[in-house]
Design a protein around this motif. Structure first.
Motif, PDB file in Angstrom:
ATOM      1  N   SER A   1       0.816  -1.215   0.000  1.00 56.32           N
ATOM      2  CA  SER A   1       0.000   0.000   0.000  1.00 56.32           C
ATOM      3  C   SER A   1       0.849   1.265   0.000  1.00 56.32           C
ATOM      4  O   SER A   1       0.380   2.327  -0.422  1.00 56.32           O
TER       5      SER A   1
ATOM      6  N   SER B   1      -2.027   6.055  -2.309  1.00 52.59           N
ATOM      7  CA  SER B   1      -3.195   5.192  -2.113  1.00 52.59           C
ATOM      8  C   SER B   1      -4.040   5.681  -0.947  1.00 52.59           C
ATOM      9  O   SER B   1      -5.279   5.699  -1.014  1.00 52.59           O
TER      10      SER B   1
ATOM     11  N   GLN C   1     -16.790   0.325   4.806  1.00 53.74           N
ATOM     12  CA  GLN C   1     -16.473  -0.837   3.973  1.00 53.74           C
ATOM     13  C   GLN C   1     -17.160  -0.753   2.610  1.00 53.74           C
ATOM     14  O   GLN C   1     -16.543  -1.015   1.571  1.00 53.74           O
TER      15      GLN C   1
ATOM     16  N   GLN D   1     -15.492  -0.112  -1.188  1.00 49.47           N
ATOM     17  CA  GLN D   1     -15.782  -0.992  -2.318  1.00 49.47           C
ATOM     18  C   GLN D   1     -16.203  -0.174  -3.536  1.00 49.47           C
ATOM     19  O   GLN D   1     -15.770  -0.431  -4.657  1.00 49.47           O
TER      20      GLN D   1
ATOM     21  N   LEU E   1     -13.130   1.734  -4.977  1.00 49.66           N
ATOM     22  CA  LEU E   1     -12.197   0.873  -5.704  1.00 49.66           C
ATOM     23  C   LEU E   1     -12.766   0.405  -7.035  1.00 49.66           C
ATOM     24  O   LEU E   1     -12.046   0.309  -8.034  1.00 49.66           O
ATOM     25  N   LYS E   2     -14.061   0.137  -7.058  1.00 47.45           N
ATOM     26  CA  LYS E   2     -14.666  -0.371  -8.292  1.00 47.45           C
ATOM     27  C   LYS E   2     -15.051   0.749  -9.246  1.00 47.45           C
ATOM     28  O   LYS E   2     -15.031   0.578 -10.456  1.00 47.45           O
TER      29      LYS E   2
ATOM     30  N   ASP F   1      -4.763  -0.859  -8.848  1.00 47.17           N
ATOM     31  CA  ASP F   1      -5.810  -1.592  -8.146  1.00 47.17           C
ATOM     32  C   ASP F   1      -5.232  -2.349  -6.962  1.00 47.17           C
ATOM     33  O   ASP F   1      -5.858  -2.445  -5.903  1.00 47.17           O
ATOM     34  N   ARG F   2      -4.016  -2.863  -7.114  1.00 48.53           N
ATOM     35  CA  ARG F   2      -3.414  -3.639  -6.032  1.00 48.53           C
ATOM     36  C   ARG F   2      -3.030  -2.755  -4.846  1.00 48.53           C
ATOM     37  O   ARG F   2      -3.253  -3.127  -3.689  1.00 48.53           O
TER      38      ARG F   2
ATOM     39  N   LYS G   1      -6.283  -1.668  -3.068  1.00 47.61           N
ATOM     40  CA  LYS G   1      -6.881  -2.740  -2.277  1.00 47.61           C
ATOM     41  C   LYS G   1      -6.056  -3.028  -1.023  1.00 47.61           C
ATOM     42  O   LYS G   1      -6.617  -3.313   0.040  1.00 47.61           O
ATOM     43  N   SER G   2      -4.741  -2.941  -1.136  1.00 44.26           N
ATOM     44  CA  SER G   2      -3.889  -3.151   0.036  1.00 44.26           C
ATOM     45  C   SER G   2      -4.126  -2.063   1.078  1.00 44.26           C
ATOM     46  O   SER G   2      -4.197  -2.347   2.282  1.00 44.26           O
TER      47      SER G   2
ATOM     48  N   GLN H   1      -6.888  -0.385   1.423  1.00 46.85           N
ATOM     49  CA  GLN H   1      -8.215  -0.636   1.969  1.00 46.85           C
ATOM     50  C   GLN H   1      -8.163  -1.714   3.049  1.00 46.85           C
ATOM     51  O   GLN H   1      -8.774  -1.575   4.118  1.00 46.85           O
ATOM     52  N   ILE H   2      -7.445  -2.790   2.776  1.00 47.14           N
ATOM     53  CA  ILE H   2      -7.333  -3.878   3.752  1.00 47.14           C
ATOM     54  C   ILE H   2      -6.718  -3.379   5.045  1.00 47.14           C
ATOM     55  O   ILE H   2      -7.201  -3.680   6.147  1.00 47.14           O
TER      56      ILE H   2
END
Length: 295
Positions: free
Chosen positions: A41, A64, A232, A236, A239-240, A258-259, A262-263, A265-266
């Motif tokens: 991230s 990010s 959450q 989503q 990101l989408k 995108d990676r 998402k990292s 976000q996690i």
């Protein structure tokens, strides 16, 4: 005799060293994926996409996180998540305690116990399905309200069974002494049972917190306006959607992938749980063990 004691002490020390070493190694292995997610991230999109990131960021950048927290709607979603989690955990805990307490009694004290237990087990195994649940929520005019996020799952049956089993292993003499002092069932519950049940309450609190904080599908189902999304669900959508509204957004999207998103976000969504867990960990192990002793 002294030689045997010395040998025993040395053996215990060796065992303790090996034991702690193995536990530290296991903990380190468990932390490796999270460290990797954090490193990804904080890395550039090129480094992340080329799988160059291991445990340390490559071409360090916080774009990010700027992409996530730079949006006002994410701030609103974060506040909605806090409200939903606090309200949901409070309702879950109250109903768990209020239902587990009478169900922990014998059939001599609570004659309808078995009927209630069979009903709980049945609805835990079978449910009406997604469409009937949505129709009920809609007919109750809960759509687009925070109550749609907390009331459908207000009765956590697994937590009730866990706490019921914990209460059944408490000595009955403790409550009998409270009754002899003139306490009612409600007073006994608040003054005696709840203080003694803090390990299992902490355990189910952690379950409820994680469940509410991580849930994203309920808002997607019951909320028609993105302004009402919790964190959450909002992440989503971010990101989408990848919607570019300003020139700054365009620059950020050019520097992230995108990676990396998402990292980020996690890590953002996992951090509150990581912060909360150490405060409940000592109760968690005790509660989960004692709560599963009896059936």
């Amino acid at each position: 005799m002294n030689h045997n004691r010395l040998t025993q002490t040395t053996g215990m020390r060796v065992f303790a060293i090996i034991n702690y070493t193995m536990l530290l190694l296991a903990a380190f292995i468990c932390l490796l994926p999270l460290v990797n997610v954090l490193a990804v991230s904080l890395s550039s999109s090129n480094a992340a996409n080329a799988n160059l990131v291991k445990l340390w960021p490559v071409d360090f950048t916080i774009n990010s996180y700027r992409m996530i927290f730079g949006r006002p709607e994410v701030h609103t979603a974060f506040w909605i998540s806090i409200q939903r989690t606090v309200l949901g955990v409070l309702i879950n805990n109250i109903l768990t305690v209020m239902m587990a307490y009478p169900l922990a009694k014998s059939t001599k004290v609570f004659k309808g116990r078995n009927a209630y237990m069979y009903s709980l087990i049945f609805v835990m195994l079978f449910n009406g399905g997604l469409v009937p649940t949505y129709i009920v929520v809609k007919e109750l005019h809960l759509v687009d309200t925070i109550w749609a996020l907390v009331l459908p799952g207000a009765v956590p049956i697994f937590s009730i069974i866990l706490m019921m089993n914990f209460l059944r292993q408490l000595p009955g003499e403790i409550e009998e002494a409270a009754f002899m002092d003139g306490a009612s069932y409600f007073t006994s519950l608040l003054r005696v049972i709840v203080p003694l049940s803090m390990p299992v309450i902490a355990t189910v609190t952690l379950f409820h917190f994680v469940g509410h904080w991580n849930d994203w599908f309920a808002a997607l189902l019951y909320m028609n306006n993105m302004d009402d999304y919790p964190l959450q669900t909002m992440l989503q959508a971010v990101l989408k959607g990848n919607d570019i509204k300003t020139l700054d957004d365009a620059k950020l999207f050019a520097d992230v992938s995108d990676r990396t998103l998402k990292s980020a976000q996690i890590f953002v969504t996992t951090l509150p749980i990581l912060v909360l867990y150490p405060f409940l960990q000592k109760y968690f192990a005790q509660g989960i063990v004692l709560g599963s002793v009896k059936g």
